[in-house]
Design an enzyme around this catalytic site. Structure first.
Site, PDB file in Angstrom:
ATOM      1  CB  CYS A   1      -0.906  -0.044   1.235  1.00 59.14           C
ATOM      2  SG  CYS A   1      -1.744   1.492   1.625  1.00 59.14           S
TER       3      CYS A   1
ATOM      4  CB  CYS B   1       0.343   1.608   4.215  1.00 61.54           C
ATOM      5  SG  CYS B   1      -1.397   1.132   4.117  1.00 61.54           S
TER       6      CYS B   1
END
Length: 106
Positions: free
Chosen positions: A30, A33
């Site tokens: 991600c 993230c």
């Protein structure tokens, strides 16, 4: 920050039964993230009243579905085994947004 092992909702509630926790839902792939991860140690330092736990979404996909975590990175706060607030959406989050979220929790 500790990593959450694979578990279901009932096991999670037992694990979080005493104390105040911030669950940080994330995944290695991600990009949003990866954007917030470098500031996580600073957030842990600022918010010492919380125990931060990283939850790998891919490893705990059933748990995420049970909790309604549809986007990452996301943050869910538990106090004494009960969810008290969440910052859950699919958008990138900044340090300031996470601080604002944590500051509004009483």
């Amino acid at each position: 920050m500790q990593n959450l092992e694979k578990m279901d909702v009932k096991e999670l509630e037992v694990k979080l039964s005493k104390g105040t926790y911030v669950l940080f839902f994330t995944a290695d792939w991600c990009p949003d993230c990866r954007f917030i991860k470098p500031v996580m140690p600073q957030l842990e330092e600022e918010y010492k009243d919380y125990t931060f736990i990283q939850v790998d979404r891919d490893e705990n996909i059933d748990l995420c579905q049970s909790l309604g975590i549809m986007g990452i990175p996301s943050f869910v706060v538990y106090r004494d085994g009960k969810e008290i607030d969440r910052f859950v959406n699919k958008d990138r989050k900044t340090k300031e947004q996470v601080e604002s979220f944590l500051n509004r929790i009483d």
